[in-house]
Motif scaffolding. Structure first.
Motif, PDB file in Angstrom:
ATOM      1  N   THR A 136       4.403  -6.127   2.426  1.00 50.26           N
ATOM      2  CA  THR A 136       4.343  -4.735   1.992  1.00 50.26           C
ATOM      3  C   THR A 136       3.885  -4.708   0.540  1.00 50.26           C
ATOM      4  OG1 THR A 136       6.136  -4.137   3.481  1.00 50.26           O
ATOM      5  CG2 THR A 136       5.666  -2.610   1.691  1.00 50.26           C
ATOM      6  N   ALA A 145       2.101  -2.169  -2.797  1.00 52.95           N
ATOM      7  CA  ALA A 145       1.922  -0.820  -3.323  1.00 52.95           C
ATOM      8  C   ALA A 145       0.534  -0.328  -2.911  1.00 52.95           C
ATOM      9  CB  ALA A 145       2.054  -0.827  -4.835  1.00 52.95           C
ATOM     10  N   THR A 146       0.477   0.890  -2.394  1.00 53.43           N
ATOM     11  CA  THR A 146      -0.806   1.443  -1.948  1.00 53.43           C
ATOM     12  C   THR A 146      -1.196   2.721  -2.679  1.00 53.43           C
ATOM     13  OG1 THR A 146       0.274   2.659  -0.159  1.00 53.43           O
ATOM     14  CG2 THR A 146      -0.613   0.464   0.362  1.00 53.43           C
ATOM     15  N   HIS A 147      -0.302   3.265  -3.451  1.00 54.55           N
ATOM     16  CA  HIS A 147      -0.605   4.471  -4.224  1.00 54.55           C
ATOM     17  C   HIS A 147       0.194   4.430  -5.508  1.00 54.55           C
ATOM     18  CE1 HIS A 147      -0.757   8.736  -5.399  1.00 54.55           C
ATOM     19  NE2 HIS A 147      -1.948   8.678  -4.812  1.00 54.55           N
ATOM     20  N   GLY A 187       1.271   6.725  -9.104  1.00 56.90           N
ATOM     21  CA  GLY A 187       1.358   8.029  -9.746  1.00 56.90           C
ATOM     22  C   GLY A 187       0.592   8.055 -11.053  1.00 56.90           C
ATOM     23  N   ALA A 195       4.034   2.617  -8.944  1.00 55.11           N
ATOM     24  CA  ALA A 195       3.809   2.703  -7.503  1.00 55.11           C
ATOM     25  C   ALA A 195       4.698   3.781  -6.900  1.00 55.11           C
ATOM     26  CB  ALA A 195       4.097   1.353  -6.851  1.00 55.11           C
ATOM     27  N   ASP A 196       4.115   4.631  -6.035  1.00 51.70           N
ATOM     28  CA  ASP A 196       4.907   5.669  -5.385  1.00 51.70           C
ATOM     29  C   ASP A 196       4.686   5.712  -3.872  1.00 51.70           C
ATOM     30  OD1 ASP A 196       2.409   6.859  -5.269  1.00 51.70           O
ATOM     31  OD2 ASP A 196       2.915   8.544  -6.562  1.00 51.70           O
ATOM     32  N   ASP A 197       3.971   4.726  -3.332  1.00 48.24           N
ATOM     33  CA  ASP A 197       3.814   4.612  -1.897  1.00 48.24           C
ATOM     34  C   ASP A 197       3.499   3.153  -1.556  1.00 48.24           C
ATOM     35  OD1 ASP A 197       3.818   5.418   0.726  1.00 48.24           O
ATOM     36  OD2 ASP A 197       1.835   6.341   0.681  1.00 48.24           O
ATOM     37  N   TYR A 198       3.918   2.731  -0.372  1.00 46.47           N
ATOM     38  CA  TYR A 198       3.752   1.332   0.021  1.00 46.47           C
ATOM     39  C   TYR A 198       3.204   1.256   1.437  1.00 46.47           C
ATOM     40  CZ  TYR A 198       6.624   0.601  -4.069  1.00 46.47           C
ATOM     41  OH  TYR A 198       7.088   0.601  -5.358  1.00 46.47           O
ATOM     42  N   GLY A 199       2.569   0.133   1.737  1.00 46.23           N
ATOM     43  CA  GLY A 199       2.021  -0.065   3.069  1.00 46.23           C
ATOM     44  C   GLY A 199       1.756  -1.534   3.331  1.00 46.23           C
ATOM     45  N   THR A 255      -4.028  -3.314   3.825  1.00 47.89           N
ATOM     46  CA  THR A 255      -4.652  -2.300   2.980  1.00 47.89           C
ATOM     47  C   THR A 255      -5.578  -2.941   1.956  1.00 47.89           C
ATOM     48  OG1 THR A 255      -2.684  -0.927   3.234  1.00 47.89           O
ATOM     49  CG2 THR A 255      -4.167  -0.347   1.441  1.00 47.89           C
TER      50      THR A 255
END
Length: 167
Positions: free
Chosen positions: A44, A46-48, A50, A55-59, A63
């Motif tokens: 997993t 960080a994908t996004h 702020g 980091a504020d989204d993970y995937g 990716t």
């Protein structure tokens, strides 16, 4: 319509050819680095991020490979399009008198965008691999906007200058 436009006859300058090569080599190098780093990335990532770079989204770490594929495709698109500046949509009418000057500026603008995109790509790659790419990403975006604004100004000036010389 691009079919009715005058053909490109000017020769691309050495600095523009060098910058195009740097952009292509940059994409290749960053892609190789990302593929090699992929093995050691956690499942997993960080994908996004702020506005502050946190980091504020993970995937999934897949990716990173999707990012690499998209950036390589965008790089190739910009490189090929820069070789065909008559295909661009310009903010002025293209005539036999101004075509070469406008095409030259269009090519320069696209090549500068190509190089700027590699700074963005490196920032994105660093962000997904180790979370330390926000400064590079911001720099790349600033460079990208700056080269677009400068390019448009230069396009308009080239058109006016070429038409003024013809008058």
């Amino acid at each position: 319509m691009t079919n009715s436009r005058p053909a490109r006859t000017y020769r691309t300058s050495l600095p523009v050819r060098i910058l195009r090569a740097i952009g292509l080599l940059g994409a290749l190098t960053i892609t190789i680095w990302l593929v090699l780093a992929y093995r050691t990335m956690p499942q997993t990532i960080a994908t996004h991020f702020g506005p502050g770079g946190a980091a504020d989204d993970y995937g999934s770490k897949v990716t990173a490979l999707v990012l690499a594929a998209l950036m390589v495709a965008l790089t190739l698109f910009l490189a090929v399009l820069s070789l065909r500046p008559s295909m661009l949509n310009y903010p002025t009418v293209i005539t036999k008198t101004n075509a070469q000057a406008i095409y030259r500026e269009g090519e320069r603008m696209l090549v500068l965008a190509l190089v700027s995109m590699q700074v963005v790509y490196l920032g994105l790659g660093r962000s997904v691999s180790d979370g330390a790419g926000s400064a590079l990403l911001a720099l790349g975006l600033v460079l990208l906007v700056a080269c677009m604004v400068l390019g448009i100004v230069r396009l308009v000036r080239a058109a006016r200058t070429a038409e003024g010389v013809a008058a």
